[in-house]
Write a protein that holds these residues in place. Structure first.
Motif, PDB file in Angstrom:
ATOM      1  N   VAL A  18       0.851  -1.178   0.000  1.00 46.77           N
ATOM      2  CA  VAL A  18       0.000   0.000   0.000  1.00 46.77           C
ATOM      3  C   VAL A  18       0.886   1.227   0.000  1.00 46.77           C
ATOM      4  O   VAL A  18       1.760   1.367   0.857  1.00 46.77           O
ATOM      5  CB  VAL A  18      -0.938   0.017   1.224  1.00 46.77           C
ATOM      6  CG1 VAL A  18      -1.704   1.342   1.273  1.00 46.77           C
ATOM      7  CG2 VAL A  18      -1.903  -1.150   1.173  1.00 46.77           C
ATOM      8  N   VAL A  72      -2.684  -4.795   5.721  1.00 48.14           N
ATOM      9  CA  VAL A  72      -1.902  -4.653   4.501  1.00 48.14           C
ATOM     10  C   VAL A  72      -0.620  -5.468   4.632  1.00 48.14           C
ATOM     11  O   VAL A  72      -0.205  -5.859   5.726  1.00 48.14           O
ATOM     12  CB  VAL A  72      -1.555  -3.168   4.228  1.00 48.14           C
ATOM     13  CG1 VAL A  72      -2.819  -2.340   4.082  1.00 48.14           C
ATOM     14  CG2 VAL A  72      -0.692  -2.602   5.348  1.00 48.14           C
ATOM     15  N   LEU A 103       3.265  -1.070   3.986  1.00 51.25           N
ATOM     16  CA  LEU A 103       2.614   0.230   4.054  1.00 51.25           C
ATOM     17  C   LEU A 103       3.637   1.328   3.861  1.00 51.25           C
ATOM     18  O   LEU A 103       4.643   1.390   4.578  1.00 51.25           O
ATOM     19  CB  LEU A 103       1.916   0.412   5.412  1.00 51.25           C
ATOM     20  CG  LEU A 103       1.328   1.799   5.687  1.00 51.25           C
ATOM     21  CD1 LEU A 103       0.223   2.112   4.686  1.00 51.25           C
ATOM     22  CD2 LEU A 103       0.805   1.887   7.118  1.00 51.25           C
ATOM     23  N   ALA A 161      -0.815   7.720   8.392  1.00 51.85           N
ATOM     24  CA  ALA A 161      -1.773   6.614   8.391  1.00 51.85           C
ATOM     25  C   ALA A 161      -2.572   6.675   9.675  1.00 51.85           C
ATOM     26  O   ALA A 161      -2.016   6.779  10.768  1.00 51.85           O
ATOM     27  CB  ALA A 161      -1.049   5.280   8.272  1.00 51.85           C
ATOM     28  N   VAL A 170       0.042  -4.854   9.691  1.00 55.26           N
ATOM     29  CA  VAL A 170       0.939  -4.835   8.536  1.00 55.26           C
ATOM     30  C   VAL A 170       1.786  -6.092   8.594  1.00 55.26           C
ATOM     31  O   VAL A 170       2.571  -6.260   9.538  1.00 55.26           O
ATOM     32  CB  VAL A 170       1.830  -3.571   8.529  1.00 55.26           C
ATOM     33  CG1 VAL A 170       2.722  -3.562   7.288  1.00 55.26           C
ATOM     34  CG2 VAL A 170       0.977  -2.309   8.596  1.00 55.26           C
ATOM     35  N   ALA A 202       6.262  -1.174   7.524  1.00 49.52           N
ATOM     36  CA  ALA A 202       5.467   0.050   7.567  1.00 49.52           C
ATOM     37  C   ALA A 202       6.397   1.246   7.556  1.00 49.52           C
ATOM     38  O   ALA A 202       7.297   1.355   8.400  1.00 49.52           O
ATOM     39  CB  ALA A 202       4.573   0.072   8.798  1.00 49.52           C
TER      40      ALA A 202
END
Length: 403
Positions: A320, A332, A335, A340, A347, A351
């Protein structure tokens, strides 16, 4: 012998006039049949002409239609003399029907004028030879205040009480017999779809049933507005797409901008502009857009948004990437976001964000934050956590830098 000869001559003298009269009646009858057939053929051609030019005729002044125009448009056989077998001239006039609303109908008159004068009986017979559309003019009784004429349909099938000739198109002052056809607006426009705009007739460009393209493409669309769209292949819209209902595309959907108030289900979704979706979004492949907003759930294999992405619940099996991400819950793989915000965030990969706000955060890989990590509940980072500041009820992390 002389007596017999005289008797034969006397008999011949008695029967000959009768035979001549019968022969004349047969000839007249045949002439009426041919003349009626000629008038009917012209009426059929004029009917087709009026249908083709209906939008103009229905709102304009009455016009004379030369027989040559009917021939030029392939509606009438070439070589027609313009006269009936009885010697009458054929004239065609069409005009808007004055008895109804403007643009509501067109009336066509095929008038038979001139030729030998016809008595009332012969006019009635000739009108009958034309058929249901045939009619005749009859002089009114001058003693009762008339002195003009009235129109009657064949066998009184129409205008049974007599109609004023002034209500019909054309000058009927010398007309003896005529054919009349009335074309209502709905009978002309509803069966056809016009390729160009017809001022005053919006239904001319409106479908009234499903359109089956039989596997052919629909190309060159600027803006697409629809209640529901189901595409078994790929859908490419050069302009904007606005869907009032559900959107289902088996292949790829690409558009300049996309708006949908119902569910969206596609293999791949590519929007150069903004995607605003009111219902849930299920994409088995990748999503790419300048900005993405949905009030429902968003499911995709991957999500790339240059601007902001917001959803009620976000589930992305792949990476993402977005400038900002907002969701009630988010699951996800990887990320990458400027900021966010989620009630809960999971995640499974890495991230990376400037700032991360979440109710609960679970990151299986590394978390790299240029700003702050704010978690209302518990935060768990299996790998390395880098952040300007960390706020959480509980924090489980493999290693932390800047905490």
């Amino acid at each position: 012998m002389l007596l017999g000869a005289l008797a034969a001559l006397a008999l011949a003298a008695l029967t000959l006039p009768r035979g001549v009269a019968m022969l004349q009646e047969q000839t007249d009858r045949q002439l009426r049949i041919v003349s009626g057939s000629q008038a009917s053929a012209v009426l059929v051609a004029a009917d087709a002409y009026a249908k083709a030019h209906f939008p103009t005729l229905a709102v304009g002044s009455e016009v004379a239609i030369p027989l040559a125009d009917l021939v030029d448009e392939g509606l009438l056989r070439a070589g027609l003399s313009g006269q009936t077998a009885l010697g009458q001239s054929i004239a065609v006039t069409a005009g808007a029907d004055a008895s109804g609303p403007a643009g509501g109908a067109v009336t066509i008159v095929v008038a038979l004028t001139g030729g030998p004068p016809l008595g009332l009986t012969d006019r009635v017979k000739l009108a009958a030879a034309i058929g249901e559309a045939g009619g005749y003019l009859r002089q009114t009784d001058a003693a009762s205040g008339g002195g003009g004429s009235e129109v009657y349909g064949a066998f009184h099938g129409w205008c049974s009480d007599g109609c004023d000739p002034a209500d019909l198109p054309g000058d009927l002052s010398t007309t003896q017999v005529l054919a009349v056809e009335r074309l209502p607006r709905q009978s002309v426009l509803e069966p056809y779809l016009y390729r160009v705009a017809v001022p005053g007739f919006p239904e001319a460009n409106r479908m009234s049933t499903d359109l089956d393209l039989d596997g052919f493409d629909l190309t060159g669309a600027g803006r697409l507005d629809a209640g529901d769209v189901a595409v078994s292949g790929s859908l490419s819209v050069a302009g904007d797409a606005s869907i009032g209902g559900a959107l289902s595309v088996t292949g790829t959907l690409s558009a300049g901008e996309l708006q949908a108030s119902g569910p969206v289900t596609v293999d791949d979704l590519a929007v150069e502009g903004t995607a605003t979706l009111a219902g849930p979004v299920a994409v088995s492949g990748l999503i790419s857009a300048d900005s993405l907003s949905t009030s429902g759930d968003l499911q995709a294999a991957g999500l790339t948004v240059e601007g902001s992405a917001s959803a009620a619940a976000l589930s992305v099996a792949g990476p993402v990437a977005a400038s900002s991400l907002s969701a009630s819950s988010a699951e996800v793989t990887d990320l990458v976001a400027g900021s966010a915000t989620a009630s809960s965030l999971e995640v499974s990969g890495t991230a990376t964000a400037v700032q991360l706000d979440s109710g609960d955060a679970s990151i299986a890989g590394n978390a790299s934050l240029g700003g702050n990590l704010a978690v209302g509940g518990g935060a768990a980072v299996t790998g390395t956590l880098q952040a300007g500041a960390v706020g959480a009820d509980s924090l489980v992390v493999g290693s932390c830098t800047g905490c």
